[in-house]
Write a protein that holds these residues in place. Structure first.
Motif, short mmCIF file in Angstrom:
data_model
loop_
_atom_site.label_atom_id
_atom_site.label_comp_id
_atom_site.label_asym_id
_atom_site.label_seq_id
_atom_site.Cartn_x
_atom_site.Cartn_y
_atom_site.Cartn_z
N ALA A 196 0.84 -1.19 0.00
CA ALA A 196 0.00 0.00 0.00
C ALA A 196 0.87 1.25 0.00
O ALA A 196 2.03 1.23 0.45
N HIS A 197 0.32 2.34 -0.52
CA HIS A 197 0.97 3.65 -0.51
C HIS A 197 0.04 4.60 0.24
O HIS A 197 -1.18 4.60 0.00
N LYS A 207 12.59 21.34 -3.37
CA LYS A 207 12.34 22.77 -3.48
C LYS A 207 13.65 23.52 -3.22
O LYS A 207 14.54 23.01 -2.52
N PRO A 208 13.78 24.74 -3.75
CA PRO A 208 15.01 25.53 -3.54
C PRO A 208 15.31 25.80 -2.07
O PRO A 208 16.47 26.00 -1.69
N ASP A 209 14.27 25.82 -1.21
CA ASP A 209 14.49 26.15 0.20
C ASP A 209 14.88 24.94 1.04
O ASP A 209 14.96 25.04 2.27
N GLY A 210 15.13 23.80 0.41
CA GLY A 210 15.58 22.63 1.15
C GLY A 210 14.51 21.59 1.45
O GLY A 210 14.84 20.46 1.85
N TRP A 211 13.25 21.93 1.27
CA TRP A 211 12.20 20.95 1.50
C TRP A 211 12.21 19.90 0.37
O TRP A 211 12.31 20.24 -0.80
N THR A 212 12.11 18.64 0.77
CA THR A 212 12.20 17.52 -0.17
C THR A 212 10.99 16.61 0.00
O THR A 212 10.62 16.27 1.13
N PHE A 213 10.39 16.24 -1.12
CA PHE A 213 9.23 15.34 -1.10
C PHE A 213 9.74 13.92 -1.30
O PHE A 213 10.42 13.62 -2.29
N LEU A 214 9.39 13.03 -0.35
CA LEU A 214 9.93 11.68 -0.31
C LEU A 214 8.84 10.62 -0.37
O LEU A 214 7.70 10.85 0.04
N ARG A 215 9.24 9.46 -0.85
CA ARG A 215 8.47 8.24 -0.63
C ARG A 215 9.33 7.34 0.26
O ARG A 215 10.39 6.87 -0.16
N ILE A 226 3.76 -0.65 3.86
CA ILE A 226 3.15 0.62 3.48
C ILE A 226 4.24 1.65 3.20
O ILE A 226 5.13 1.87 4.02
N TYR A 227 4.16 2.28 2.04
CA TYR A 227 5.07 3.35 1.64
C TYR A 227 4.40 4.69 1.96
O TYR A 227 3.27 4.95 1.54
N TYR A 228 5.11 5.54 2.71
CA TYR A 228 4.57 6.84 3.12
C TYR A 228 5.16 7.95 2.25
O TYR A 228 6.35 7.95 1.93
N TYR A 229 4.30 8.94 1.90
CA TYR A 229 4.72 10.08 1.09
C TYR A 229 4.61 11.35 1.94
O TYR A 229 3.61 11.56 2.62
#
Length: 298
Positions: free
Chosen positions: A184-185, A257-265, A289-292
């Motif tokens: 699951a995701h 994002k340029p400010d350092g925030w990163t979207f992960l799985r 379960i994969y979390y985003y």
């Protein structure tokens, strides 16, 4: 006096309509989830022909099963009327396809159990000796179906006060359509609060880089460090933190994002803490379960 009352009622209705529309727009939409995971899929692509004699017979059979609202009554004086009502309500939700490759068409139902309901319903019926057998039933909607790999995916989206969204992957055996849940995701949150948006635009999700947590990290459902969550997400009331992962946890970088925030799985991890599972269902009990979500790596 009557005109005054009418204006008052219309004003209240307009206010409620605007409030509900605003709330609906804040949720991570079904379309954005579809476009990110399976942009090419449409249930219409499953259909094999239309309006054949076999399909008309199957449509009457599923109507008589009374598994949905506006079902058929077998009484000969009432059948025609109830059948037309059923087709009007559910006709677009029914897809004919030979799932078990036996030459007979089967049925995938992908719609709403009753008109006006928020929650979707996915059912799979096997046509066996001219009898429809219900082989699979789940809340949500069908978001992908892959004959080549014998898999399909259900999007269990938020209903009522829930905020989490799951994509649950299933494997099926073509001969008898027995199903097994694989993984699951999980996606959490709203689009525009707590420093959102929660989900990046799908056109921006071009990265697919391995990630190893350099220290303990808190995965968050918006790119913001606030600990004031007005919606009290899941069990983590008062915070936008979805889950804590220990140093060395693995995942995949999807967007920066340029400010350092990163979207992960983030990969399934037995040592993760305070996982957010507010609409947790039985089928998810033993699944990886994969979390985003977001993490600040600066």
């Amino acid at each position: 006096m009557k005109n005054t009352r009418l204006l008052f009622v219309l004003s209240i209705m307009a206010f409620l309509g605007n409030s509900l529309n605003g709330q609906a727009q804040n949720y991570l939409t079904q379309q954005s989830v579809q476009h990110f995971f399976y942009p090419q899929f449409s249930p219409i692509n499953l259909d094999q022909g239309t309006d054949t004699i076999e399909q008309k017979a199957l449509l009457k059979k599923i109507c008589l099963l009374a598994n949905h609202c506006d079902f058929c009554l077998s009484d000969s004086t009432k059948f025609d009327k109830t059948y037309l009502e059923y087709v009007s309500s559910h006709g677009k939700s029914i897809h004919f396809v030979d799932l078990d490759k036996d030459g007979d068409q089967d049925i995938i139902f992908n719609g709403k159990e009753c008109p006006g309901m928020d929650e979707g319903l996915v059912e799979i019926y096997e046509n066996q000796d001219d009898t429809l057998l219900l082989k699979f039933r789940s809340s949500g909607r069908l978001i992908n179906f892959d004959f080549q790999n014998a898999t399909f995916v259900i999007h269990d989206y938020p209903c009522c006060a829930q905020q989490t969204q799951y994509l649950i992957e299933y494997h099926f055996v073509a001969e008898n359509f027995e199903t097994t849940a694989l993984r699951a995701h999980l996606l959490v949150g709203h689009l525009g609060i707590l420093g959102g948006p929660y989900f990046p635009n799908s056109s921006e999700l071009k990265l697919n880089l391995p990630f190893i947590a350099p220290q303990e990290i808190a995965l968050r459902w918006s790119a913001n460090l606030t600990d004031m969550d007005p919606t009290e997400t899941c069990e983590n009331a008062g915070t936008n933190r979805i889950c804590h992962y220990p140093e060395g946890s693995s995942g995949t970088i999807l967007f920066k994002k340029p400010d350092g925030w990163t979207f992960l799985r983030m990969d399934p991890n037995l040592f993760a803490r305070n996982a957010c599972e507010d609409n947790y269902s039985q089928v998810l009990k033993n699944l990886p379960i994969y979390y985003y979500g977001w993490v600040n790596l600066e």
